[in-house]
Design a protein around this motif. Structure first.
Motif, PDB file in Angstrom:
ATOM      1  N   CYS A 122       0.820  -1.212   0.000  1.00  0.00           N
ATOM      2  CA  CYS A 122       0.000   0.000   0.000  1.00  0.00           C
ATOM      3  C   CYS A 122       0.855   1.264   0.000  1.00  0.00           C
ATOM      4  CB  CYS A 122      -0.914   0.024   1.228  1.00  0.00           C
ATOM      5  SG  CYS A 122      -2.150  -1.267   1.258  1.00  0.00           S
ATOM      6  N   HIS A 123       1.927   1.272   0.772  1.00  0.00           N
ATOM      7  CA  HIS A 123       2.765   2.470   0.868  1.00  0.00           C
ATOM      8  C   HIS A 123       3.398   2.811  -0.472  1.00  0.00           C
ATOM      9  CE1 HIS A 123       3.266   1.735   5.472  1.00  0.00           C
ATOM     10  NE2 HIS A 123       2.126   2.321   5.169  1.00  0.00           N
ATOM     11  N   GLN A 124       3.783   1.792  -1.236  1.00  0.00           N
ATOM     12  CA  GLN A 124       4.335   2.044  -2.570  1.00  0.00           C
ATOM     13  C   GLN A 124       3.275   2.620  -3.498  1.00  0.00           C
ATOM     14  OE1 GLN A 124       5.784  -1.903  -3.407  1.00  0.00           O
ATOM     15  NE2 GLN A 124       7.867  -1.424  -2.757  1.00  0.00           N
ATOM     16  N   ALA A 125       2.036   2.133  -3.365  1.00  0.00           N
ATOM     17  CA  ALA A 125       0.940   2.670  -4.180  1.00  0.00           C
ATOM     18  C   ALA A 125       0.706   4.143  -3.864  1.00  0.00           C
ATOM     19  CB  ALA A 125      -0.337   1.863  -3.937  1.00  0.00           C
ATOM     20  N   ARG A 226      -3.493   1.587  -9.021  1.00  0.00           N
ATOM     21  CA  ARG A 226      -4.538   0.653  -8.591  1.00  0.00           C
ATOM     22  C   ARG A 226      -4.002  -0.271  -7.512  1.00  0.00           C
ATOM     23  NH1 ARG A 226      -6.143  -4.455  -9.702  1.00  0.00           N
ATOM     24  NH2 ARG A 226      -4.661  -4.753 -11.418  1.00  0.00           N
ATOM     25  N   TYR A 227      -4.819  -0.470  -6.480  1.00  0.00           N
ATOM     26  CA  TYR A 227      -4.547  -1.482  -5.456  1.00  0.00           C
ATOM     27  C   TYR A 227      -5.788  -2.353  -5.362  1.00  0.00           C
ATOM     28  CZ  TYR A 227      -2.649  -3.672  -1.288  1.00  0.00           C
ATOM     29  OH  TYR A 227      -2.138  -4.592  -0.406  1.00  0.00           O
ATOM     30  N   ALA A 228      -5.719  -3.549  -5.980  1.00  0.00           N
ATOM     31  CA  ALA A 228      -6.889  -4.432  -6.098  1.00  0.00           C
ATOM     32  C   ALA A 228      -8.021  -3.666  -6.787  1.00  0.00           C
ATOM     33  CB  ALA A 228      -7.292  -4.983  -4.737  1.00  0.00           C
ATOM     34  N   ASP A 229      -9.195  -3.559  -6.151  1.00  0.00           N
ATOM     35  CA  ASP A 229     -10.305  -2.855  -6.799  1.00  0.00           C
ATOM     36  C   ASP A 229     -10.376  -1.391  -6.393  1.00  0.00           C
ATOM     37  OD1 ASP A 229     -10.968  -3.689  -4.191  1.00  0.00           O
ATOM     38  OD2 ASP A 229     -13.103  -3.498  -4.590  1.00  0.00           O
ATOM     39  N   ASP A 230      -9.388  -0.909  -5.663  1.00  0.00           N
ATOM     40  CA  ASP A 230      -9.343   0.487  -5.229  1.00  0.00           C
ATOM     41  C   ASP A 230      -8.346   1.228  -6.124  1.00  0.00           C
ATOM     42  OD1 ASP A 230      -9.617   2.804  -3.824  1.00  0.00           O
ATOM     43  OD2 ASP A 230      -8.924   2.021  -1.902  1.00  0.00           O
ATOM     44  N   PHE A 231      -8.826   2.155  -6.951  1.00  0.00           N
ATOM     45  CA  PHE A 231      -7.903   2.832  -7.858  1.00  0.00           C
ATOM     46  C   PHE A 231      -8.296   4.289  -8.084  1.00  0.00           C
ATOM     47  CE2 PHE A 231     -11.227   1.207 -10.589  1.00  0.00           C
ATOM     48  CZ  PHE A 231     -11.358   2.126 -11.618  1.00  0.00           C
ATOM     49  N   VAL A 232      -7.280   5.075  -8.446  1.00  0.00           N
ATOM     50  CA  VAL A 232      -7.478   6.483  -8.781  1.00  0.00           C
ATOM     51  C   VAL A 232      -6.843   6.746 -10.136  1.00  0.00           C
ATOM     52  CG1 VAL A 232      -7.619   7.322  -6.406  1.00  0.00           C
ATOM     53  CG2 VAL A 232      -5.388   7.170  -7.508  1.00  0.00           C
ATOM     54  N   THR A 268     -12.472  14.896  -7.768  1.00  0.00           N
ATOM     55  CA  THR A 268     -12.058  15.904  -6.801  1.00  0.00           C
ATOM     56  C   THR A 268     -10.668  16.402  -7.184  1.00  0.00           C
ATOM     57  OG1 THR A 268     -11.756  16.342  -4.433  1.00  0.00           O
ATOM     58  CG2 THR A 268     -11.119  14.160  -5.218  1.00  0.00           C
ATOM     59  N   THR A 269     -10.012  17.103  -6.273  1.00  0.00           N
ATOM     60  CA  THR A 269      -8.663  17.593  -6.531  1.00  0.00           C
ATOM     61  C   THR A 269      -7.749  17.227  -5.369  1.00  0.00           C
ATOM     62  OG1 THR A 269      -9.020  19.749  -5.480  1.00  0.00           O
ATOM     63  CG2 THR A 269      -9.573  19.557  -7.836  1.00  0.00           C
ATOM     64  N   TYR A 270      -6.471  17.240  -5.647  1.00  0.00           N
ATOM     65  CA  TYR A 270      -5.473  16.985  -4.606  1.00  0.00           C
ATOM     66  C   TYR A 270      -5.522  18.088  -3.553  1.00  0.00           C
ATOM     67  CZ  TYR A 270      -0.832  15.907  -2.626  1.00  0.00           C
ATOM     68  OH  TYR A 270       0.212  15.600  -1.782  1.00  0.00           O
ATOM     69  N   GLY A 271      -5.884  19.282  -3.971  1.00  0.00           N
ATOM     70  CA  GLY A 271      -6.010  20.392  -3.018  1.00  0.00           C
ATOM     71  C   GLY A 271      -7.119  20.158  -2.009  1.00  0.00           C
ATOM     72  N   LYS A 272      -8.273  19.690  -2.473  1.00  0.00           N
ATOM     73  CA  LYS A 272      -9.395  19.410  -1.576  1.00  0.00           C
ATOM     74  C   LYS A 272      -9.163  18.134  -0.774  1.00  0.00           C
ATOM     75  CE  LYS A 272     -12.946  21.631  -4.447  1.00  0.00           C
ATOM     76  NZ  LYS A 272     -14.151  21.381  -5.280  1.00  0.00           N
ATOM     77  N   GLY A 273      -8.460  17.191  -1.357  1.00  0.00           N
ATOM     78  CA  GLY A 273      -8.167  15.943  -0.673  1.00  0.00           C
ATOM     79  C   GLY A 273      -9.134  14.824  -1.019  1.00  0.00           C
ATOM     80  N   TYR A 274      -8.673  13.604  -0.836  1.00  0.00           N
ATOM     81  CA  TYR A 274      -9.489  12.414  -1.102  1.00  0.00           C
ATOM     82  C   TYR A 274      -8.924  11.250  -0.295  1.00  0.00           C
ATOM     83  CZ  TYR A 274      -5.613  11.130  -4.178  1.00  0.00           C
ATOM     84  OH  TYR A 274      -4.371  10.819  -4.675  1.00  0.00           O
ATOM     85  N   ASP A 275      -9.728  10.196  -0.133  1.00  0.00           N
ATOM     86  CA  ASP A 275      -9.323   9.032   0.649  1.00  0.00           C
ATOM     87  C   ASP A 275      -8.767   7.947  -0.267  1.00  0.00           C
ATOM     88  OD1 ASP A 275     -10.275  10.361   2.850  1.00  0.00           O
ATOM     89  OD2 ASP A 275     -12.178   9.261   2.939  1.00  0.00           O
ATOM     90  N   PHE A 276      -7.634   7.367   0.150  1.00  0.00           N
ATOM     91  CA  PHE A 276      -7.028   6.283  -0.625  1.00  0.00           C
ATOM     92  C   PHE A 276      -6.238   5.391   0.306  1.00  0.00           C
ATOM     93  CE2 PHE A 276      -3.696   4.847  -3.849  1.00  0.00           C
ATOM     94  CZ  PHE A 276      -4.546   3.945  -4.484  1.00  0.00           C
ATOM     95  N   LEU A 277      -6.622   4.118   0.358  1.00  0.00           N
ATOM     96  CA  LEU A 277      -5.922   3.098   1.144  1.00  0.00           C
ATOM     97  C   LEU A 277      -5.750   3.493   2.606  1.00  0.00           C
ATOM     98  CD1 LEU A 277      -3.200   1.999  -1.453  1.00  0.00           C
ATOM     99  CD2 LEU A 277      -5.451   0.998  -1.027  1.00  0.00           C
ATOM    100  N   LYS A 291     -12.542   7.661   8.681  1.00  0.00           N
ATOM    101  CA  LYS A 291     -13.022   6.292   8.909  1.00  0.00           C
ATOM    102  C   LYS A 291     -11.951   5.441   9.584  1.00  0.00           C
ATOM    103  CE  LYS A 291     -15.683   4.422   5.726  1.00  0.00           C
ATOM    104  NZ  LYS A 291     -16.140   3.686   4.514  1.00  0.00           N
ATOM    105  N   SER A 292     -10.679   5.680   9.246  1.00  0.00           N
ATOM    106  CA  SER A 292      -9.579   4.949   9.879  1.00  0.00           C
ATOM    107  C   SER A 292      -9.444   5.332  11.346  1.00  0.00           C
ATOM    108  CB  SER A 292      -8.260   5.221   9.143  1.00  0.00           C
ATOM    109  OG  SER A 292      -8.323   4.777   7.811  1.00  0.00           O
ATOM    110  N   VAL A 293      -9.621   6.628  11.638  1.00  0.00           N
ATOM    111  CA  VAL A 293      -9.568   7.097  13.024  1.00  0.00           C
ATOM    112  C   VAL A 293     -10.683   6.452  13.832  1.00  0.00           C
ATOM    113  CG1 VAL A 293      -9.765   9.100  14.549  1.00  0.00           C
ATOM    114  CG2 VAL A 293      -8.473   9.278  12.420  1.00  0.00           C
ATOM    115  N   LYS A 294     -11.876   6.428  13.258  1.00  0.00           N
ATOM    116  CA  LYS A 294     -13.032   5.836  13.955  1.00  0.00           C
ATOM    117  C   LYS A 294     -12.804   4.341  14.212  1.00  0.00           C
ATOM    118  CE  LYS A 294     -17.962   4.963  13.596  1.00  0.00           C
ATOM    119  NZ  LYS A 294     -17.739   3.564  14.028  1.00  0.00           N
TER     120      LYS A 294
END
Length: 385
Positions: A122-125, A226-232, A268-277, A291-294
């Motif tokens: 994941c970290h490499q992705a 792409r990481y499995a079915d999670d991709f940007v 979205t944009t990198y400025g606004k932010g998005y969730d990934f892995l 969600k990770s914090v929760k």
């Protein structure tokens, strides 16, 4: 250009050492018993005879898999994720097939695919997508395939495998696993679609299917990770991202029989932010997503119930959760120190409540930091690089 040669003689490569290596991999991954209630320990009691008999069944084509045992694991507050647990002998057989197929597909997989591949994580992705942002690709198509593992048509999976493999026995075994069915509450349910989450071979089959998407995106000139079915897919403009979304949606549906989730897929944009892995990535920070914090707090709450006693066993269990979370989120690219400091403070508050059976700010003076140091309680912040 000549078409590359397919692999014909995979069954002949199955030997007792291959079987033994597969068993050791299954044992290392542990896991519960399947529908036959045979545990890894029970299977190991007569290991040589069991593996020899299993190898004979696999090589002669007599092997028949058992149905998967259906279990559900929590996914958020109200949702659950279905898992299918194969019996031990089926897990070994799947591991044998996976070990034969993996080198074949590895040489075909795209370099932007990171999930469930040897030497990739994941970290490499995340590092790859951050590098693309540094290059100026700051508009993001955050894509989500609707019910991916549960909805892949079987003929699409088999077509992906058959494109590289011509060994009929291996192809039949793979299809048998996909059609082995589910046992839930004592009722058998046939499977006609999808590859079950929990199967040893499922991640490889998923990558084989989505490899087609990877190379089509590559041909169109899109940058993606792409990481499995999670991709940007990262772009330089919103118009390009809209085109990418239409292209991905069309290709998934026409070629793979899959759909993009309209609720979860967004531009979205990198400025606004998005969730990934598990991370919240933005131009300002790279930290744990909400969600990770929760999820982390929920685990800590389970281990720090006020009416329970604060003892060494509690600290050991807490440290296990803290260490796992810190090892994942405390990376050279993350900016989690402030969040970790707040979470450390919150954990100590929970432990003060356990110790003194109440919640009061004044208790901060009764149980100071050195008290928790003596307990050997780990700190999230101490893992920050």
């Amino acid at each position: 250009m000549n078409k590359k040669q397919k692999e014909h003689s995979l069954t002949g490569r199955i030997t007792y050492p291959v079987m033994l290596k597969a068993f050791r991999a299954v044992k290392r991954n542990r896991g519960a018993a399947g529908v036959d209630k045979v545990s890894i320990k029970m299977y190991e009691a007569n290991l040589e005879d069991n593996l020899t008999a299993l190898m004979k069944e696999i090589k002669t084509g007599a092997f028949e898999p058992h149905p998967l045992r259906r279990v559900y694991i929590p996914k958020g507050k109200t949702k659950v994720r279905p898992l299918g647990i194969p019996v031990v002998r089926d897990r070994i057989c799947q591991e044998v097939i996976r070990s034969l197929l993996n080198p074949i597909f590895e040489r075909e997989f795209h370099d932007s695919s990171f999930g469930f591949r040897p030497g990739r994580n994941c970290h490499q992705a995340i590092g790859a997508v951050l590098e693309l942002h540094r290059q100026g690709y700051n508009v993001v198509l955050d894509a989500d395939v609707k019910g991916f593992f549960d909805n892949i048509p079987l003929h699409v999976i088999m077509s992906a495998v058959a494109s590289e493999v011509a060994d009929g026995n291996i192809l039949r075994l793979t299809e048998k696993f996909l059609r082995s069915g589910i046992m839930e509450d004592g009722v058998f349910k046939p499977t006609t679609v999808g590859t079950p989450q929990g199967g040893v071979i499922s991640p490889l089959l998923a990558n084989a299917v989505l490899n087609h998407l990877d190379w089509q995106l590559h041909e169109k000139g899109y940058q993606f990770v792409r990481y499995a079915d999670d991709f940007v897919v990262v772009c330089t403009s919103k118009a390009q991202a809209e085109e990418a979304k239409d292209f991905v949606a069309h290709l998934l549906w026409t070629d793979l029989g899959l759909e993009l989730s309209q609720e979860k897929t967004k531009i979205t944009t990198y400025g606004k932010g998005y969730d990934f892995l598990g991370f919240r990535l933005s131009s300002r920070s790279r930290r744990m997503r909400p969600k990770s914090v929760k999820k982390f707090k929920d685990k800590i709450r389970e281990l720090s119930v006020r009416k329970h006693n604060l003892d060494e066993d509690v600290i050991v269990k807490l440290n296990r959760v803290i260490r796992g979370t810190a090892n994942y989120f405390a990376t050279d690219f993350s900016t989690c120190r402030w969040m970790f400091r707040k979470l450390d403070s919150w954990i100590r508050m929970r432990l003060r409540c356990m110790k003194l059976k109440r919640k009061s700010r004044r208790d901060n003076y009764k149980l100071r930091l050195r008290y928790f140091s003596k307990l050997d309680l780990l700190s999230l912040e101490s893992f920050c690089v």
